[in-house]
Design an enzyme around this catalytic site. Structure first.
Site, PDB file in Angstrom:
ATOM      1  CG  ASN A   9      -1.686   1.229   1.441  1.00 29.98           C
ATOM      2  OD1 ASN A   9      -1.787   2.062   0.536  1.00 29.98           O
ATOM      3  ND2 ASN A   9      -2.277   1.383   2.623  1.00 29.98           N
ATOM      4  CD1 TRP A  10       3.407   0.925  -2.770  1.00 33.34           C
ATOM      5  CD2 TRP A  10       3.448   1.989  -4.755  1.00 33.34           C
ATOM      6  NE1 TRP A  10       4.049   0.111  -3.661  1.00 33.34           N
ATOM      7  CE2 TRP A  10       4.097   0.740  -4.891  1.00 33.34           C
ATOM      8  CE3 TRP A  10       3.348   2.826  -5.864  1.00 33.34           C
ATOM      9  CZ2 TRP A  10       4.652   0.315  -6.090  1.00 33.34           C
ATOM     10  CZ3 TRP A  10       3.896   2.399  -7.068  1.00 33.34           C
ATOM     11  CH2 TRP A  10       4.547   1.154  -7.173  1.00 33.34           C
ATOM     12  CE  LYS A  11      -0.115   3.283   4.740  1.00 34.91           C
ATOM     13  NZ  LYS A  11       0.005   3.363   6.182  1.00 34.91           N
ATOM     14  CG  HIS A 100      -5.688   1.889   5.377  1.00 37.76           C
ATOM     15  ND1 HIS A 100      -5.264   2.859   6.248  1.00 37.76           N
ATOM     16  CD2 HIS A 100      -4.662   1.018   5.239  1.00 37.76           C
ATOM     17  CE1 HIS A 100      -4.014   2.570   6.622  1.00 37.76           C
ATOM     18  NE2 HIS A 100      -3.626   1.465   6.019  1.00 37.76           N
ATOM     19  CD  GLU A 102      -2.756   5.511   6.891  1.00 34.51           C
ATOM     20  OE1 GLU A 102      -2.731   5.527   5.646  1.00 34.51           O
ATOM     21  OE2 GLU A 102      -1.843   5.020   7.591  1.00 34.51           O
ATOM     22  CD  GLU A 172      -3.336  -2.518   7.541  1.00 34.42           C
ATOM     23  OE1 GLU A 172      -2.220  -2.737   7.057  1.00 34.42           O
ATOM     24  OE2 GLU A 172      -3.995  -1.496   7.280  1.00 34.42           O
ATOM     25  N   GLY A 178       2.812   2.143  10.811  1.00 31.77           N
ATOM     26  CA  GLY A 178       3.788   3.220  10.644  1.00 31.77           C
ATOM     27  C   GLY A 178       4.556   3.580  11.905  1.00 31.77           C
ATOM     28  CB  SER A 212       5.521  -1.956  12.003  1.00 33.41           C
ATOM     29  OG  SER A 212       5.137  -0.625  12.292  1.00 33.41           O
ATOM     30  N   GLY A 233       2.949  -1.201   4.263  1.00 32.91           N
ATOM     31  CA  GLY A 233       2.939   0.218   3.924  1.00 32.91           C
ATOM     32  C   GLY A 233       4.356   0.700   3.637  1.00 32.91           C
ATOM     33  N   GLY A 234       4.985   1.311   4.624  1.00 29.17           N
ATOM     34  CA  GLY A 234       6.293   1.947   4.458  1.00 29.17           C
ATOM     35  C   GLY A 234       7.327   1.071   3.754  1.00 29.17           C
TER      36      GLY A 234
HETATM   37  P1  PGA Z   1       3.057   0.214   7.654  1.00 25.90           P
HETATM   38  O1  PGA Z   1       1.565   0.446   7.084  1.00 25.90           O
HETATM   39  O2  PGA Z   1       3.560  -1.064   7.023  1.00 25.90           O
HETATM   40  O3  PGA Z   1       3.822   1.423   7.217  1.00 25.90           O
HETATM   41  O4  PGA Z   1       2.942   0.099   9.140  1.00 25.90           O
HETATM   42  C1  PGA Z   1       0.664  -0.618   6.925  1.00 25.90           C
HETATM   43  C2  PGA Z   1      -0.627  -0.120   6.360  1.00 25.90           C
HETATM   44  O5  PGA Z   1      -1.070   0.985   6.707  1.00 25.90           O
HETATM   45  O6  PGA Z   1      -1.270  -0.807   5.524  1.00 25.90           O
END
Ligand code: PGA
Length: 256
Positions: A9-11, A100, A102, A172, A178, A212, A233-234
């Site tokens: 997930n590149w956000k 998600h 967010e 999650e 993050g 993470s 994510g990251g």
């Molecule tokens: P992260 O994000 O790997 O940066 O913790 C995961 C996500 O939000 O899907």
């Protein structure tokens, strides 16, 4: 056996040029990816068309599948700024991340909206990846299972088990996203077992862990039989790191 999925997930990261470079590098790494694992990347909307050309345009289409980070539940209409499932399908998108944390937090996406989007995705042959997770306060109050099973039940409310079976769930924990503080794999696995048991039809669906995930912890998650992959994510923003996660994701699933 449930086929594992490693999803990136590149956000809100990567211009078209940056996104193209990243996915081209992933394609170079692709021959080393385990055949038993599915792979998906979800770029920002603006880069999807360019990435689609890279992944699907050549003589040898890549195994890396395309995802979107959200979508609207209506097919078309006066919804400024929104994107429909059909628009995503046209670009070769196969998966869509729904709910998600967010989006729930910053775009006020409710459980009812999540349920509508799941139906819209399925109706357009997109595989929804439904995200659920508890806050730190809920975690510390011992309310994790209660919270995430309720979110899961609301997302799939009134869907047949056959429709639910076409979906993916991502667990999650919000406090793990993050932060560099991933959940304990045994703990995550127990929560994910509860999620699977909460709705008829999830028995054979992939349930992913997210929060993470890094090359040095992916194996510990994948060793658990209730964990069928990861939403990253990251660590999906670097081709080297994401490729390392994909390579290491194979170990335990092969042994099961
Ligand atoms: P992260 O994000 O790997 O940066 O913790 C995961 C996500 O939000 O899907």
């Amino acid at each position: 056996m449930i086929r594992p999925l490693i999803a990136g997930n590149w956000k809100m990261h990567k211009t078209i040029a940056e996104a193209t470079a990243l996915v081209e590098q992933l394609c170079v790494e692709e021959p080393a990816f385990p055949a038993s694992v599915d792979i998906m990347v979800a770029p920002p909307f603006t880069a999807i068309a360019a990435i689609s050309d890279v992944l699907l345009g050549g003589n040898h289409p890549s195994r890396i599948m395309l995802g979107a980070q959200t979508m609207h539940d209506e097919t078309h209409g006066a919804f400024t700024g929104e994107i429909s499932a059909a628009m995503l399908r046209e670009l070769g998108v196969r998966y869509v991340i729904i709910g998600h944390s967010e989006r729930r937090m910053y775009a006020n996406e409710t459980d009812a909206a999540v349920a509508r989007k799941v139906r819209a995705a399925l109706g357009n042959e997109l595989t929804p990846i439904v995200c659920v997770g508890e806050t730190l306060a809920e975690h510390e109050a011992g309310k994790t299972i209660e919270r995430v099973t309720a979110q899961t039940q609301m997302a799939f409310e009134d869907l047949s088990p056959e429709a639910v079976a076409r979906c993916v769930v991502a667990y999650e924990p919000i406090w793990a996203i993050g932060t560099g503080r991933s959940d304990d794999p045994a703990n995550a696995s127990a929560v994910m077992r509860a999620i699977r048991g909460a709705v008829d039809g999830l028995a054979a669906s992939p349930i992913l862990y997210g929060g993470s995930v890094k090359p040095d912890n992916i194996s510990a998650f994948m060793e658990k039989s209730d964990i069928n992959g990861a939403l990253v994510g990251g660590a999906s923003l670097s081709a080297t790191t994401f490729a390392e996660i994909i390579r290491r994701s194979n170990c335990a699933s092969a042994a099961r």
